[in-house]
Design an enzyme around this catalytic site. Structure first.
Site, PDB file in Angstrom:
ATOM      1  N   ARG A  75       0.558  -0.912  -0.149  1.00 11.69           N
ATOM      2  CA  ARG A  75       0.072   0.107  -0.161  1.00 11.69           C
ATOM      3  C   ARG A  75       0.458   1.376  -0.064  1.00 11.69           C
ATOM      4  NH1 ARG A  75      -3.463  -3.976   2.593  1.00 11.69           N
ATOM      5  NH2 ARG A  75      -1.836  -3.662   4.680  1.00 11.69           N
ATOM      6  N   GLU A  90       6.408 -12.617  14.258  1.00 11.40           N
ATOM      7  CA  GLU A  90       5.818 -13.744  14.694  1.00 11.40           C
ATOM      8  C   GLU A  90       6.770 -15.042  14.664  1.00 11.40           C
ATOM      9  OE1 GLU A  90       1.857 -15.004  17.615  1.00 11.40           O
ATOM     10  OE2 GLU A  90       2.078 -13.744  15.585  1.00 11.40           O
TER      11      GLU A  90
END
Length: 231
Positions: A118, A155
């Site tokens: 984006r 993560e």
């Protein structure tokens, strides 16, 4: 369209501005990264205050109300900040670009580095308006030429961003743009990538900040400019 209720800002503002960004309440967003700084020399204590548009600017509330929040996407527990509804509102979209352009025009910025994906939406019109080149920072194996890459933690595992060799030159001044800062890992990788080749990163800029994820702290002494802050 989800209505966004203005509360109070958790962020300090720069001495040169009194703006407090609009805040809208969300449920908790999954924490994914520890607050590791961009480099060993960075210091949270030296983190600059945020500079933002004037709080009386009516464009800010329109921008914040044009952002849709999608619960449990892309996985349960995440409140996804959907800027596609902002793009459908031509006035709010133009105002978003204008606020960035007004800030960076005349600041001797020669590179606008946009982070996939984006950042590719907001970066090019800003670059054109301030007379800078746009440099895409892409995920692995997307750029066709010789690349330089920087790894960052997720993560579970790691990822990389890449840019073309020769896209920037040592001594250039760069703005890094993305739609949102959460944990700040991608922005940190972009900063390291540009600084490795001698580019001065003037500032990072995002439309939205999720301050509860403390991404700003990971940027160390790099300034961060945001339009809308959520909590």
């Amino acid at each position: 369209m989800l209505s966004l209720t203005t509360l109070c800002s958790p962020n300090e503002t720069a001495a040169s501005s009194s703006y407090q960004p609009p805040v809208f309440r969300l449920r908790s967003y999954n924490q994914t990264l520890p607050p590791t700084l961009c480099s060993a020399s960075d210091s949270v204590a030296n983190q600059p205050k945020m500079s933002s548009p004037d709080e009386q600017d009516p464009r800010i509330s329109k921008i914040s109300s044009a952002i849709r929040v999608i619960p449990n996407f892309p996985k349960p527990g995440i409140m996804f900040q959907d800027i596609t509804t902002l793009l459908l509102d031509t006035k709010a979209f133009r105002d978003t670009i204008d606020l960035f352009v007004e800030r960076y025009r005349g600041k001797d910025i020669s590179v606008v580095a946009g982070i996939e994906a984006r950042g590719f939406i907001f970066g090019p019109p800003i670059a054109l308006a301030i007379g800078a080149k746009f440099v895409p920072m892409r995920k692995p194996n997307k750029l066709p030429g010789e690349v330089i890459s920087e790894e960052y933690s997720l993560e579970y595992g790691t990822d990389k961003i890449e840019m073309h060799v020769g896209a920037v030159q040592a001594g250039e001044r760069s703005l890094i743009i993305d739609d949102l800062i959460a944990t700040g890992g991608t922005l940190c990788a972009a900063i390291r990538l540009l600084e490795r080749v001698g580019v001065h990163v003037v500032e990072c800029a995002c439309v939205i900040e999720l301050p509860e994820l403390k991404g700003r702290e990971r940027l160390g002494d790099k300034p961060l400019f945001v339009l809308v802050s959520s909590t």
